[in-house]
Structure formats: structure tokens, C-alpha cells
Design a protein around this motif. Structure first.
Motif, mmCIF file in Angstrom:
data_model
loop_
_atom_site.group_PDB
_atom_site.id
_atom_site.type_symbol
_atom_site.label_atom_id
_atom_site.label_comp_id
_atom_site.label_asym_id
_atom_site.label_seq_id
_atom_site.Cartn_x
_atom_site.Cartn_y
_atom_site.Cartn_z
ATOM 1 N N VAL A 10 0.873 -1.173 0.000
ATOM 2 C CA VAL A 10 0.000 0.000 0.000
ATOM 3 C C VAL A 10 0.907 1.219 0.000
ATOM 4 C CG1 VAL A 10 -1.756 1.295 1.261
ATOM 5 C CG2 VAL A 10 -1.814 -1.217 1.241
ATOM 6 N N ARG A 11 0.757 2.059 -1.017
ATOM 7 C CA ARG A 11 1.689 3.178 -1.228
ATOM 8 C C ARG A 11 1.072 4.478 -0.710
ATOM 9 N NH1 ARG A 11 6.725 2.857 -3.260
ATOM 10 N NH2 ARG A 11 6.353 4.212 -5.056
ATOM 11 N N VAL A 12 1.863 5.212 0.060
ATOM 12 C CA VAL A 12 1.371 6.392 0.780
ATOM 13 C C VAL A 12 2.086 7.651 0.311
ATOM 14 C CG1 VAL A 12 1.079 7.458 3.054
ATOM 15 C CG2 VAL A 12 0.896 4.961 2.804
ATOM 16 N N ALA A 13 1.304 8.681 -0.019
ATOM 17 C CA ALA A 13 1.849 10.009 -0.310
ATOM 18 C C ALA A 13 1.627 10.889 0.913
ATOM 19 C CB ALA A 13 1.162 10.614 -1.530
ATOM 20 N N LEU A 14 2.681 11.534 1.379
ATOM 21 C CA LEU A 14 2.611 12.394 2.565
ATOM 22 C C LEU A 14 2.736 13.846 2.140
ATOM 23 C CD1 LEU A 14 2.593 12.751 5.676
ATOM 24 C CD2 LEU A 14 5.090 12.480 5.608
ATOM 25 N N LEU A 15 1.748 14.656 2.520
ATOM 26 C CA LEU A 15 1.775 16.085 2.218
ATOM 27 C C LEU A 15 2.154 16.842 3.480
ATOM 28 C CD1 LEU A 15 -1.560 16.355 0.158
ATOM 29 C CD2 LEU A 15 0.740 15.710 -0.629
ATOM 30 N N VAL A 48 7.051 12.420 -0.487
ATOM 31 C CA VAL A 48 6.753 13.433 0.519
ATOM 32 C C VAL A 48 6.802 14.791 -0.150
ATOM 33 C CG1 VAL A 48 7.363 14.417 2.759
ATOM 34 C CG2 VAL A 48 7.844 11.991 2.297
ATOM 35 N N ALA A 49 5.695 15.525 -0.109
ATOM 36 C CA ALA A 49 5.644 16.859 -0.711
ATOM 37 C C ALA A 49 5.974 17.903 0.334
ATOM 38 C CB ALA A 49 4.267 17.114 -1.308
ATOM 39 N N VAL A 50 6.981 18.715 0.083
ATOM 40 C CA VAL A 50 7.398 19.798 0.988
ATOM 41 C C VAL A 50 7.667 21.049 0.156
ATOM 42 C CG1 VAL A 50 8.378 18.207 2.692
ATOM 43 C CG2 VAL A 50 9.824 19.112 0.852
ATOM 44 N N ARG A 51 7.671 22.183 0.833
ATOM 45 C CA ARG A 51 7.946 23.431 0.129
ATOM 46 C C ARG A 51 9.439 23.698 -0.003
ATOM 47 N NH1 ARG A 51 4.666 28.224 2.769
ATOM 48 N NH2 ARG A 51 5.404 27.206 4.672
ATOM 49 N N ARG A 52 10.221 23.292 1.010
ATOM 50 C CA ARG A 52 11.658 23.592 1.029
ATOM 51 C C ARG A 52 12.447 22.297 1.240
ATOM 52 N NH1 ARG A 52 8.934 27.167 4.296
ATOM 53 N NH2 ARG A 52 8.863 29.340 3.584
ATOM 54 N N PRO A 53 12.769 21.610 0.174
ATOM 55 C CA PRO A 53 13.466 20.322 0.292
ATOM 56 C C PRO A 53 14.770 20.393 1.076
ATOM 57 C CG PRO A 53 12.666 20.631 -1.943
ATOM 58 C CD PRO A 53 12.461 21.934 -1.231
ATOM 59 N N HIS A 54 15.465 21.520 1.006
ATOM 60 C CA HIS A 54 16.768 21.610 1.673
ATOM 61 C C HIS A 54 16.649 21.546 3.193
ATOM 62 C CE1 HIS A 54 15.346 25.811 1.729
ATOM 63 N NE2 HIS A 54 16.110 25.953 2.810
ATOM 64 N N ARG A 55 15.440 21.732 3.709
ATOM 65 C CA ARG A 55 15.242 21.647 5.153
ATOM 66 C C ARG A 55 14.984 20.211 5.624
ATOM 67 N NH1 ARG A 55 11.623 26.839 7.193
ATOM 68 N NH2 ARG A 55 13.039 28.474 6.427
ATOM 69 N N HIS A 56 15.014 19.275 4.711
ATOM 70 C CA HIS A 56 14.700 17.889 5.073
ATOM 71 C C HIS A 56 15.795 16.934 4.573
ATOM 72 C CE1 HIS A 56 10.675 19.149 6.327
ATOM 73 N NE2 HIS A 56 10.666 19.908 5.246
ATOM 74 N N PRO A 57 17.010 17.124 5.047
ATOM 75 C CA PRO A 57 18.100 16.245 4.605
ATOM 76 C C PRO A 57 17.931 14.806 5.088
ATOM 77 C CG PRO A 57 18.818 17.626 6.435
ATOM 78 C CD PRO A 57 17.470 18.138 6.017
ATOM 79 N N GLU A 58 17.065 14.616 6.099
ATOM 80 C CA GLU A 58 16.854 13.263 6.622
ATOM 81 C C GLU A 58 16.033 12.388 5.682
ATOM 82 O OE1 GLU A 58 13.115 15.437 7.695
ATOM 83 O OE2 GLU A 58 15.249 15.910 7.487
ATOM 84 N N LEU A 59 15.348 12.999 4.727
ATOM 85 C CA LEU A 59 14.508 12.237 3.801
ATOM 86 C C LEU A 59 15.309 11.794 2.590
ATOM 87 C CD1 LEU A 59 11.284 14.461 3.763
ATOM 88 C CD2 LEU A 59 11.611 12.298 4.977
ATOM 89 N N PRO A 60 15.112 10.561 2.110
ATOM 90 C CA PRO A 60 15.761 10.140 0.863
ATOM 91 C C PRO A 60 15.365 11.076 -0.272
ATOM 92 C CG PRO A 60 14.814 8.252 2.019
ATOM 93 C CD PRO A 60 14.319 9.476 2.721
ATOM 94 N N SER A 61 16.333 11.518 -1.026
ATOM 95 C CA SER A 61 16.070 12.534 -2.049
ATOM 96 C C SER A 61 15.057 12.057 -3.079
ATOM 97 C CB SER A 61 17.381 12.920 -2.741
ATOM 98 O OG SER A 61 17.987 11.777 -3.331
ATOM 99 N N GLU A 62 15.016 10.742 -3.338
ATOM 100 C CA GLU A 62 14.088 10.245 -4.358
ATOM 101 C C GLU A 62 12.631 10.311 -3.911
ATOM 102 O OE1 GLU A 62 15.551 6.626 -2.003
ATOM 103 O OE2 GLU A 62 16.366 8.500 -2.826
ATOM 104 N N LEU A 63 12.390 10.526 -2.602
ATOM 105 C CA LEU A 63 11.026 10.620 -2.097
ATOM 106 C C LEU A 63 10.511 12.053 -2.037
ATOM 107 C CD1 LEU A 63 10.970 8.082 0.899
ATOM 108 C CD2 LEU A 63 10.121 7.745 -1.433
ATOM 109 N N VAL A 64 11.425 13.020 -2.081
ATOM 110 C CA VAL A 64 11.051 14.411 -1.844
ATOM 111 C C VAL A 64 10.630 15.093 -3.142
ATOM 112 C CG1 VAL A 64 11.846 16.644 -0.993
ATOM 113 C CG2 VAL A 64 12.618 14.544 0.115
ATOM 114 N N THR A 65 9.543 15.858 -3.058
ATOM 115 C CA THR A 65 9.075 16.631 -4.214
ATOM 116 C C THR A 65 8.436 17.921 -3.737
ATOM 117 O OG1 THR A 65 7.600 16.619 -6.149
ATOM 118 C CG2 THR A 65 6.831 15.463 -4.194
#
Length: 453
Positions: A10-15, A48-65
Motif C-alpha cells: 500500500v503506497r502512501v503520499a505524505l503532504l 513526501v511533498a514539501v515546500r523547502r526540500p533543503h530543510r529535510h536532509p533526513e529524507l531520501p532525495s528520491e522521495l522528496v518533491t
């Protein structure tokens, strides 16, 4: 069984990935095996959708948008979890997800209170699930019992403390005798209050939650605009002391009630309101201190139920979100559907003017003969019955001296009390109406409050 098969993830998108979102990411990773066992399939983070990707270095880059729209409309996404808050773009994104048949989970109380009906209609039209346990009272399991466990009962009242910030402030004022301003400063310093605390201290946060609770409890669509809302800015140390004299404490309450119809032809209705009120110190809600939440639910068959716990914070809110996620993911695996929106009753929402309660009115008056008679006459003229009167010495308010007069009323409509206060303010023997607080007995009698006529 769905055509995906039980082993298909089951695939989850996080906003959003703030305080709550980051906890969701952590729990999804740490509890992956347990979640898979409970759901019957792996639960995977698709993006994972975020406004400022650079603030989330803990997230795998391939998941961030930064493209939330593209994420929620991806074919490989099954469930959308929204924790960004606010009305837009959250509403548009959730509607896109639901219309595409994806299950949706949100912690967005403001959006649900303003336009939950639109989201529910979209879910019904597509057959998707819409869950929102985290929108009220954090980790406390409250909405699911209202929607599911008590579905066969008739709920008559839901009342409680649903905002931790204001409860912390009022608790601090009660314990230390601090002023509102000092207690707010302390709450801000400790992280219980935001830099701009308006949504909390002015009651708007609690009002959104009251709208959600009333909608579920009474099968009637109630919006934030239907909720009478007052905050705690005007509560003083003198009010806290006055409550103590009555054997009460002051809490910011969210109260949702089913009001029976009358013999005069008034239909059954519901009331949803938020305001600071005196409650008996012996009531369990009076003992709820700090940033905790507690809600009483009263139903015909079940009687009184109390729900208590942490009402906010990243981990507690994420716990509620994951509870919803397990439910909707399991539904997708086995091909089931969760409970649908229920608004069949469509009861009218009564304005605050027609809602009866009791009142504690504190007046600065002239200290001379005839004052009490003049004041009692205004209460009688507006058909507000007096339960008790207490006079204490005042300062030298004018050349004749002054006194403080406290009047506790019997139950009366809010509109009648408002007219009484307006009339009292016009009397030359009344120097000022210092405060007006409601007294919510919550099932207690007048005598139980230590008040005598």
C-alpha cells in the motif's frame, strides 16, 4: 480480496513534513514490520511533498518533491496523508486524491470544520475512505468511538477541554494566581503556545474541533461558522479567585448538545459553543491540568464516557494518523470501505441567544442603600432568576465608596442575560460590569456548587 493481492504494498503520499509529518515518517520506518502484519501488506512511503526540500536532509532525495499535485495524482499512490494544515492548497489536493479514488487521511481541523461536507461528498462519489481521527484531541481515540462504537446509541452531549494551550494557561493561573499575561508568557517560553497564540487563546482552534464533534455526534453538518466562540483573554486572576469561592475552577470548554424540542413547537436542535466557564471542582474535567485534553460523552444507553490524554504534539498526532492509515490500508487490501459521512438528521443549529445556562456576574457598585433592590429589579425585569448574591468590600470607587457585588443566576437564555447586563451597565449605581462567566454544572445541582439562594 482486492485485485492487488494481499502481498502488494500500500503506497502512501505524505503532504507536509513538519512536526507531525516527520513523526509519521519515523513511525512508518520503525514499525514497518508490525504495520505490514496488521494491514496484510507492506505500507510504503511513495513520496513526501514539501515546500523547502533543503530543510529535510533526513529524507531520501528520491522521495522528496515540491509538486504536491503530481504526487497525489500518481497512479502508484493508494493513500494520501495531509498534515500541511490550512484551507488551501490542502482542500484542492485532498479533493484531487478522493476524486481519483485514493483514500485520504487528514489532521486538518480547520478544513474539516469549514468544508468537511465537500470532502465527504467526494469520498462518497468515488467510494474512497476519508479518515480524520487526528483532527481532534491528538492521540486520544475520540472520533472513531463517536462514529463507530456509539453508532447504535443516541448521543446527547459532548463536552470537554480540547485545546492544550488554553488549558495550560488557565491551570497556571489557578495554581499560582498569575495574571493571564504572565501565564501566557510562561506557556510561550515552554513551547505550549505559538508566537501568535490567537487561534488558541481566542477559541478558534477549539471551535473547529467543536464543529467536527457536533457533526459526528448529532448526524448534522455543523461548520465553524455555526459555533459560538469566546476565548480566554478576558479571564482575570479575580475570576479565578471567584470561581474558587464557589468551589469551581475555570476551563475553556467546547460544548456540543442536543436540545430537545419544546411544547411551543420549537424543533429539536443542536448547540455548539466554546467559552471559558466555571465548572465544579469535583467534576473530573476540573482535574485536567497542563496541556492535556479530556472530553465527556453522554449517551442514552452508554451513559457518561470520558476520554483523556495528550491532545497535541508530533508523536501523539502521528499516532492517530497511523491508526487511520492502518484502517484505510486494510480496507484497500481486503476490498472494504470505512464508515461514511452521516448527516441524515440535519438538525438546526441553535444560536447562542437561545441556549440556556447559568451565569456568574461580578459588578462594581455604589455602597449605599437601595443598590441591591435596583439590581435585582433589572434581573427580574429580564426574567433572569437570581440564585445567590454575595457582596464584598470594594475600594473608594467614588466619594460614597464602593463595593463588589457577585450575582449567580439560575438557568436562563443567553439573550436574556445579555439584555440584563446591558441594562445594568446603564444604572447610575453600577460603576462597571467587571466580568460575566457562565457556570456549567455538567450534571451537578446548584447546591453542589456551594451556592445558596
Amino acid at each position: 480480496m482486492s485485485d492487488r493481492g494481499q502481498s502488494a504494498p500500500v503506497r502512501v503520499a505524505l503532504l507536509g513534513c513538519g512536526t507531525v509529518g516527520s513523526e509519521i515518517v519515523r513511525l512508518l520506518a520503525e514499525q514497518a514490520d508490525d504495520l505490514a502484519a496488521r494491514v496484510g501488506a507492506p505500507v510504503e512511503l511513495a513520496g513526501v511533498a514539501v515546500r523547502r526540500p533543503h530543510r529535510h536532509p533526513e529524507l531520501p532525495s528520491e522521495l522528496v518533491t515540491t509538486d504536491a499535485h503530481a504526487l497525489v495524482t500518481r497512479e502508484d499512490v493508494d493513500v494520501v496523508v495531509e498534515v500541511i494544515g490550512g484551507i488551501e492548497p490542502a482542500r484542492t489536493l485532498l479533493l484531487e486524491a478522493l476524486k481519483a479514488g485514493k483514500s485520504a487521511i487528514t489532521a486538518n481541523k480547520a478544513l474539516l470544520a469549514e468544508d468537511g461536507a465537500t470532502l465527504a461528498e467526494a469520498a462518497d462519489a468515488s467510494g474512497a475512505d476519508l479518515y480524520y481521527e487526528a483532527s481532534v484531541a491528538g492521540a486520544i481515540p475520540l472520533l472513531r468511538p463517536l462514529r463507530e462504537s456509539l453508532a447504535g446509541d443516541r448521543i446527547t452531549r459532548v463536552a470537554g477541554i480540547v485545546n492544550g494551550t488554553t488549558n495550560y494557561i488557565l491551570s497556571a493561573m489557578t495554581v499560582s494566581g498569575a495574571s493571564y499575561a504572565d501565564a501566557l508568557e510562561q506557556a510561550t517560553r515552554l513551547g505550549y503556545a505559538e508566537a501568535d497564540p490567537s487561534a488558541d487563546v481566542d477559541g478558534y482552534d477549539a471551535a473547529s474541533k467543536a464543529a467536527i464533534l457536533a457533526s459526528l455526534a448529532f448526524h448534522t453538518r455543523v461548520t465553524a461558522a455555526d459555533v459560538h466562540c469566546e476565548g480566554i483573554r478576558a479571564v482575570t486572576a479575580a475570576d479565578i479567585a471567584a470561581a474558587d469561592v464557589l468551589g469551581c475552577t475555570i476551563k475553556l470548554l467546547a460544548i456540543c448538545e442536543r436540545i430537545p424540542g419544546s411544547d411551543d413547537g420549537d424543533p429539536e436542535s443542536v448547540s455548539a459553543r466554546v467559552y471559558p466557564a466555571m465548572i465544579p471542582a469535583s467534576h473530573p474535567l476540573a482535574a485536567v491540568d497542563g496541556a492535556f485534553n479530556a472530553v465527556f460523552v453522554e449517551a442514552d444507553a452508554a451513559g457518561q464516557l470520558m476520554f483523556y490524554g495528550q491532545g497535541a504534539g508530533g508523536a501523539p498526532t502521528a499516532s492517530a494518523v497511523l491508526g487511520d492509515l492502518v484502517a484505510v490500508a486494510r480496507n484497500r487490501v481486503i476490498g472494504g470501505r470505512g464508515p461514511r459521512d452521516s448527516s441524515y438528521a440535519s438538525l438546526p443549529v441553535r444560536s447562542i441567544g437561545g441556549v440556556p445556562t447559568r451565569y456568574h456576574v461580578s459588578l462594581e457598585v455604589a455602597d449605599r442603600a437601595g443598590v441591591l433592590a435596583a439590581i435585582a429589579g433589572e434581573f427580574a425585569r429580564h426574567q433572569v432568576s437570581i440564585a445567590a448574591v454575595r457582596q464584598t468590600g470594594g475600594g473608594a470607587v467614588d466619594g460614597n465608596g464602593g463595593a463588589r457585588l457577585v450575582v449567580v443566576t439560575h438557568t436562563a437564555p443567553d439573550a436574556a442575560l445579555a439584555s440584563t447586563v446591558e441594562a445594568l451597565s446603564g444604572l447610575d449605581v453600577v460603576y462597571g460590569v467587571e466580568s460575566v462567566l457562565r457556570v456549567e454544572d455538567l450534571g451537578r445541582s446548584v447546591s453542589a456548587l456551594g451556592v445558596t439562594g
